[in-house]
Write a protein that holds these residues in place. Structure first.
Motif, PDB file in Angstrom:
ATOM      1  N   ARG A   1       0.813  -1.220   0.000  1.00 29.23           N
ATOM      2  CA  ARG A   1       0.000   0.000   0.000  1.00 29.23           C
ATOM      3  C   ARG A   1       0.847   1.270   0.000  1.00 29.23           C
ATOM      4  NH1 ARG A   1      -4.807  -1.104   4.343  1.00 29.23           N
ATOM      5  NH2 ARG A   1      -6.005  -2.514   3.053  1.00 29.23           N
ATOM      6  N   ARG A   2       2.131   1.132   0.264  1.00 25.58           N
ATOM      7  CA  ARG A   2       3.017   2.296   0.308  1.00 25.58           C
ATOM      8  C   ARG A   2       3.630   2.618  -1.055  1.00 25.58           C
ATOM      9  NH1 ARG A   2       5.987   2.921   5.679  1.00 25.58           N
ATOM     10  NH2 ARG A   2       7.661   3.582   4.308  1.00 25.58           N
ATOM     11  N   VAL A   3       3.606   1.687  -1.995  1.00 19.78           N
ATOM     12  CA  VAL A   3       4.234   1.885  -3.304  1.00 19.78           C
ATOM     13  C   VAL A   3       3.243   2.561  -4.245  1.00 19.78           C
ATOM     14  CG1 VAL A   3       5.280   0.727  -5.281  1.00 19.78           C
ATOM     15  CG2 VAL A   3       5.732  -0.094  -2.965  1.00 19.78           C
ATOM     16  N   CYS A   4       3.685   3.665  -4.838  1.00 15.87           N
ATOM     17  CA  CYS A   4       2.833   4.430  -5.765  1.00 15.87           C
ATOM     18  C   CYS A   4       2.755   3.691  -7.102  1.00 15.87           C
ATOM     19  CB  CYS A   4       3.417   5.824  -5.968  1.00 15.87           C
ATOM     20  SG  CYS A   4       2.506   6.808  -7.176  1.00 15.87           S
ATOM     21  N   PRO A   5       1.547   3.466  -7.631  1.00 16.29           N
ATOM     22  CA  PRO A   5       1.432   2.785  -8.922  1.00 16.29           C
ATOM     23  C   PRO A   5       1.872   3.659 -10.104  1.00 16.29           C
ATOM     24  CG  PRO A   5      -0.727   3.389  -8.112  1.00 16.29           C
ATOM     25  CD  PRO A   5       0.246   3.714  -7.032  1.00 16.29           C
TER      26      PRO A   5
ATOM     27  N   GLY B   1       6.471   6.261   1.701  1.00 12.30           N
ATOM     28  CA  GLY B   1       6.774   6.486   3.104  1.00 12.30           C
ATOM     29  C   GLY B   1       5.525   6.549   3.968  1.00 12.30           C
ATOM     30  N   TYR B   2       4.365   6.386   3.371  1.00 11.48           N
ATOM     31  CA  TYR B   2       3.078   6.375   4.064  1.00 11.48           C
ATOM     32  C   TYR B   2       2.112   5.544   3.239  1.00 11.48           C
ATOM     33  CZ  TYR B   2       2.364  10.021   0.579  1.00 11.48           C
ATOM     34  OH  TYR B   2       2.310  10.703  -0.608  1.00 11.48           O
TER      35      TYR B   2
ATOM     36  N   CYS C   1       0.608   8.558  -4.930  1.00  8.64           N
ATOM     37  CA  CYS C   1       1.228   9.394  -3.897  1.00  8.64           C
ATOM     38  C   CYS C   1       0.844  10.860  -4.124  1.00  8.64           C
ATOM     39  CB  CYS C   1       2.739   9.200  -3.888  1.00  8.64           C
ATOM     40  SG  CYS C   1       3.598   9.750  -5.368  1.00  8.64           S
ATOM     41  N   VAL C   2       0.995  11.663  -3.105  1.00  4.22           N
ATOM     42  CA  VAL C   2       0.581  13.070  -3.180  1.00  4.22           C
ATOM     43  C   VAL C   2       1.352  13.841  -4.248  1.00  4.22           C
ATOM     44  CG1 VAL C   2       0.407  15.222  -1.873  1.00  4.22           C
ATOM     45  CG2 VAL C   2      -0.242  13.069  -0.812  1.00  4.22           C
ATOM     46  N   PRO C   3       2.693  13.679  -4.387  1.00  8.31           N
ATOM     47  CA  PRO C   3       3.376  14.407  -5.469  1.00  8.31           C
ATOM     48  C   PRO C   3       2.842  14.055  -6.862  1.00  8.31           C
ATOM     49  CG  PRO C   3       4.983  13.607  -3.899  1.00  8.31           C
ATOM     50  CD  PRO C   3       3.665  13.011  -3.510  1.00  8.31           C
TER      51      PRO C   3
END
Length: 112
Positions: free
Chosen positions: A79-83, A90-91, A100-102
């Motif tokens: 769940r922490r790895v961005c697809p 890190g979250y 991820c947010v970025p």
């Protein structure tokens, strides 16, 4: 009308507890039936309802096995790895964003 006894908020008798209260005591219902319900009134909507179980019939929580702990760690790591970018964020990535947010904040290019 329900066949279960209904108690108002904070007025349940001793010996009855919700699932969360049982968990705080290290117990679980263990298949025991619901014996009563607790209602918390709200102003503009229907009451909040919580089911009550007998504390004396509750059983201990099952212990976490090493295999369960490993499976949980693997699921949380996934769940922490961005697809989108493939980096460890890190979250835990929010399901509402799906990335991820970025990556979510980056401007998207429109196809012409």
């Amino acid at each position: 009308m329900s066949a279960l006894p209904v108690y108002r908020w904070r007025l349940a008798p001793e010996g009855l507890a919700t699932r969360r209260q049982l968990r705080a005591l290290g117990l679980r219902p263990g298949g025991a039936p619901v014996v009563a319900q607790l209602e918390r009134p709200r102003r503009r909507r229907g009451p909040l309802v919580a089911y009550l179980y007998r504390v004396d019939t509750a059983v201990p929580v099952r212990p976490m096995t090493p295999a369960k702990r490993a499976a949980l760690a693997k699921a949380n790591a996934a769940r922490r790895v961005c697809p989108e970018c493939g980096r460890d964020a890190g979250y835990r990535i929010p399901p509402s964003l799906g990335m991820c947010v970025p990556c979510a904040d980056a401007p998207t290019e429109l196809a012409a």
